[in-house]
Design a protein around this motif. Structure first.
Motif, PDB file in Angstrom:
ATOM      1  N   PHE A  74       0.778  -1.071   0.078  1.00 16.81           N
ATOM      2  CA  PHE A  74      -0.041  -0.084  -0.078  1.00 16.81           C
ATOM      3  C   PHE A  74       0.872   1.236  -0.094  1.00 16.81           C
ATOM      4  O   PHE A  74       0.515   2.235  -0.793  1.00 16.81           O
ATOM      5  N   GLU A  75       1.848   1.225   0.693  1.00 23.73           N
ATOM      6  CA  GLU A  75       2.937   2.209   0.631  1.00 23.73           C
ATOM      7  C   GLU A  75       3.429   2.704  -0.602  1.00 23.73           C
ATOM      8  O   GLU A  75       3.571   3.793  -1.085  1.00 23.73           O
ATOM      9  N   ALA A  76       3.860   1.568  -1.359  1.00 21.43           N
ATOM     10  CA  ALA A  76       4.306   1.530  -2.698  1.00 21.43           C
ATOM     11  C   ALA A  76       3.361   2.346  -3.682  1.00 21.43           C
ATOM     12  O   ALA A  76       3.675   3.216  -4.475  1.00 21.43           O
ATOM     13  N   GLU A  77       2.025   1.999  -3.547  1.00 26.97           N
ATOM     14  CA  GLU A  77       1.027   2.383  -4.247  1.00 26.97           C
ATOM     15  C   GLU A  77       0.606   3.873  -3.986  1.00 26.97           C
ATOM     16  O   GLU A  77       0.635   4.600  -4.905  1.00 26.97           O
ATOM     17  N   LEU A  78       0.693   4.306  -2.732  1.00 29.52           N
ATOM     18  CA  LEU A  78       0.591   5.617  -2.311  1.00 29.52           C
ATOM     19  C   LEU A  78       1.746   6.422  -3.159  1.00 29.52           C
ATOM     20  O   LEU A  78       1.341   7.552  -3.889  1.00 29.52           O
ATOM     21  N   ASP A  79       2.950   6.047  -3.112  1.00 30.17           N
ATOM     22  CA  ASP A  79       4.092   6.751  -3.765  1.00 30.17           C
ATOM     23  C   ASP A  79       3.851   6.812  -5.385  1.00 30.17           C
ATOM     24  O   ASP A  79       4.163   7.797  -6.101  1.00 30.17           O
ATOM     25  N   ARG A  80       3.519   5.659  -5.815  1.00 30.48           N
ATOM     26  CA  ARG A  80       3.520   5.507  -7.213  1.00 30.48           C
ATOM     27  C   ARG A  80       2.447   6.430  -7.898  1.00 30.48           C
ATOM     28  O   ARG A  80       2.539   7.027  -8.882  1.00 30.48           O
ATOM     29  N   TRP A  81       1.227   6.385  -7.163  1.00 36.30           N
ATOM     30  CA  TRP A  81      -0.041   7.153  -7.830  1.00 36.30           C
ATOM     31  C   TRP A  81       0.183   8.681  -7.561  1.00 36.30           C
ATOM     32  O   TRP A  81      -0.095   9.721  -8.418  1.00 36.30           O
ATOM     33  N   ALA A  82       0.645   9.000  -6.598  1.00 33.44           N
ATOM     34  CA  ALA A  82       1.339  10.390  -6.343  1.00 33.44           C
ATOM     35  C   ALA A  82       2.113  10.804  -7.418  1.00 33.44           C
ATOM     36  O   ALA A  82       1.837  12.195  -7.772  1.00 33.44           O
ATOM     37  N   ARG A  83       3.010  10.178  -7.731  1.00 38.25           N
ATOM     38  CA  ARG A  83       3.993  10.533  -8.877  1.00 38.25           C
ATOM     39  C   ARG A  83       3.324  10.656 -10.207  1.00 38.25           C
ATOM     40  O   ARG A  83       3.459  11.698 -10.656  1.00 38.25           O
ATOM     41  N   VAL A  84       2.389   9.777 -10.423  1.00 37.07           N
ATOM     42  CA  VAL A  84       1.685   9.736 -11.760  1.00 37.07           C
ATOM     43  C   VAL A  84       0.521  10.999 -11.970  1.00 37.07           C
ATOM     44  O   VAL A  84       0.524  11.729 -12.795  1.00 37.07           O
ATOM     45  N   VAL A  85      -0.064  11.422 -10.579  1.00 33.68           N
ATOM     46  CA  VAL A  85      -0.971  12.246 -10.612  1.00 33.68           C
ATOM     47  C   VAL A  85      -0.123  13.721 -10.749  1.00 33.68           C
ATOM     48  O   VAL A  85      -0.700  14.644 -11.505  1.00 33.68           O
ATOM     49  N   ARG A  86       0.888  13.870 -10.203  1.00 36.20           N
ATOM     50  CA  ARG A  86       1.937  14.833 -10.176  1.00 36.20           C
ATOM     51  C   ARG A  86       2.177  15.269 -11.540  1.00 36.20           C
ATOM     52  O   ARG A  86       2.180  16.343 -12.298  1.00 36.20           O
ATOM     53  N   GLU A  87       2.906  14.101 -12.277  1.00 42.64           N
ATOM     54  CA  GLU A  87       3.396  14.255 -13.563  1.00 42.64           C
ATOM     55  C   GLU A  87       2.541  14.881 -14.667  1.00 42.64           C
ATOM     56  O   GLU A  87       2.480  15.352 -15.506  1.00 42.64           O
ATOM     57  N   ALA A  88       1.179  14.141 -14.460  1.00 41.21           N
ATOM     58  CA  ALA A  88       0.021  14.309 -15.317  1.00 41.21           C
ATOM     59  C   ALA A  88      -1.008  15.221 -15.145  1.00 41.21           C
ATOM     60  O   ALA A  88      -1.536  15.866 -16.010  1.00 41.21           O
ATOM     61  N   ASN A  89      -0.697  15.924 -13.908  1.00 42.27           N
ATOM     62  CA  ASN A  89      -1.416  17.206 -13.508  1.00 42.27           C
ATOM     63  C   ASN A  89      -2.839  17.045 -13.608  1.00 42.27           C
ATOM     64  O   ASN A  89      -3.542  17.647 -14.139  1.00 42.27           O
ATOM     65  N   ILE A  90      -3.170  15.880 -12.827  1.00 43.34           N
ATOM     66  CA  ILE A  90      -4.710  15.320 -12.751  1.00 43.34           C
ATOM     67  C   ILE A  90      -5.315  15.937 -11.611  1.00 43.34           C
ATOM     68  O   ILE A  90      -4.867  16.014 -10.475  1.00 43.34           O
ATOM     69  N   LYS A  91      -6.511  16.540 -11.725  1.00 44.69           N
ATOM     70  CA  LYS A  91      -7.131  17.293 -10.813  1.00 44.69           C
ATOM     71  C   LYS A  91      -8.640  16.646 -10.838  1.00 44.69           C
ATOM     72  O   LYS A  91      -9.206  16.477 -11.868  1.00 44.69           O
ATOM     73  N   VAL A  92      -9.174  16.608  -9.636  1.00 44.12           N
ATOM     74  CA  VAL A  92     -10.438  15.812  -9.458  1.00 44.12           C
ATOM     75  C   VAL A  92     -11.307  17.156  -9.035  1.00 44.12           C
ATOM     76  O   VAL A  92     -10.894  17.847  -8.188  1.00 44.12           O
ATOM     77  N   GLU A  93     -12.197  17.508  -9.657  1.00 50.35           N
ATOM     78  CA  GLU A  93     -13.079  18.714  -9.753  1.00 50.35           C
ATOM     79  C   GLU A  93     -14.114  18.353  -8.501  1.00 50.35           C
ATOM     80  O   GLU A  93     -14.645  17.264  -8.095  1.00 50.35           O
TER      81      GLU A  93
END
Length: 316
Positions: A297-316
């Motif tokens: 789970f810790e690895a998943e938190l880190d992985r998707w934080a990186r993808v969200v940041r790099e792709a600049n994904i925002k949830v409205e």
């Protein structure tokens, strides 16, 4: 000295009795999603095989909304006694990065108990797509003529697609839908070019020859699709990503209760009869230890934080 020994023995006996008595009432598993979806189905299947091991009913309680945050908050603020559990999923690892503010702190308020499943993800294209291989799909994408579909902003289909796009060096416009069903409808119709989907919705369309699979995201090829390569084979060695389900509890739950839960959940997940039913759903049972799930789970938190940041994904 004899009195001290007797007192200690009595204390240990009472502690053991208190531990043995848990659970004394039904255990609830909160599903932070609507009934009938993959997370709900996984929770109900687990509950069926967990209840006899706990000696108490396991009640499934659906609390959908806010991308899974409503149900998660209920568990994050519950009494730390093990009677209210969370059927966590991919969204619980992605949401801390997707939402600017959450009504709970994932790392502080929740603890991992046991991972229940890995859910393979399949990269599919329309049956009429000119892309017969992953390489051909990437070539088409670099020509600027493709669009990929998702089941919604921040879902596994969205973030896994972004992870893939970055791994192969493509930038593709995205079309978001409200769930996998409408996304697949437009995939079949050719209005979107590719989609990362779970087996429950992807396999029936593949069997009907309405779509074609180009890759799977698991470490090994799927038995149902032996001719379809993995991303590790075709894109990048070690590129493995799945959706998943696991049980989490309120932080502060007594260690003996967590240990009992982890043991019984793992046994229920690996039950031979349950294993055949997991296979029917197209998912892979895990039944991990607490430590294994916490590390995952810790690895998943880190992985998707990186993808969200790099792709600049925002949830409205």
């Amino acid at each position: 000295m004899r009195r001290i020994v007797i007192a200690l023995a009595l204390g240990l006996g009472f502690a053991h009795a208190a531990q043995a008595e848990w659970p004394e009432q039904p255990v609830r598993i909160v599903v932070p999603a609507a009934p009938g979806g993959p997370t709900d189905i996984a929770a109900r299947l687990l509950g069926q095989y967990l209840a006899p091991r706990l000696g108490q009913p396991v009640v499934i309680e659906n609390r959908p909304g806010a991308g899974g945050n409503i149900g998660t908050q209920a568990v994050a603020s519950a009494a730390p006694d093990g009677y209210m559990l969370l059927m966590a999923s991919f969204s619980n690892a992605a949401n801390p990065a997707l939402f600017e503010r959450l009504p709970y702190d994932t790392r502080r308020d929740l603890v991992a108990v046991s991972q229940v499943t890995h859910v393979p993800v399949i990269l599919t294209v329309p049956a009429a797509s000119p892309a017969k291989t992953l390489g051909e799909l990437v070539t088409l994408a670099k020509s600027g003529n493709l669009t990929y579909g998702t089941g919604g902003v921040g879902t596994s289909s969205h973030l896994i697609a972004e992870l893939f796009n970055r791994a192969v060096g493509i930038t593709v416009p995205v079309a978001h839908y409200r769930g996998a069903a409408p996304a697949n409808q437009d995939l079949v119709a050719g209005r979107v070019s590719y989609l990362f989907d779970n087996p429950q919705t992807a396999l029936p369309l593949l069997s009907a020859n309405r779509t074609r699979a180009l890759a799977v995201t698991t470490a090994e090829r799927l038995p149902e699709l032996p001719d379809v390569p993995t991303l590790s084979e075709t894109v990048q060695p070690g590129l493995v990503v799945t959706s998943w389900h696991g049980i989490m509890a309120r932080a502060g739950t007594p260690e003996p209760v967590l240990a009992r839960l982890a043991r019984d959940i793992a046994a229920a997940t690996r039950d031979p009869e349950a294993a055949s039913r997991w296979k029917e759903l197209g998912v892979q049972p895990v039944g991990s230890s607490r430590q294994e799930f916490a590390a995952f789970f810790e690895a998943e938190l880190d992985r998707w934080a990186r993808v969200v940041r790099e792709a600049n994904i925002k949830v409205e």
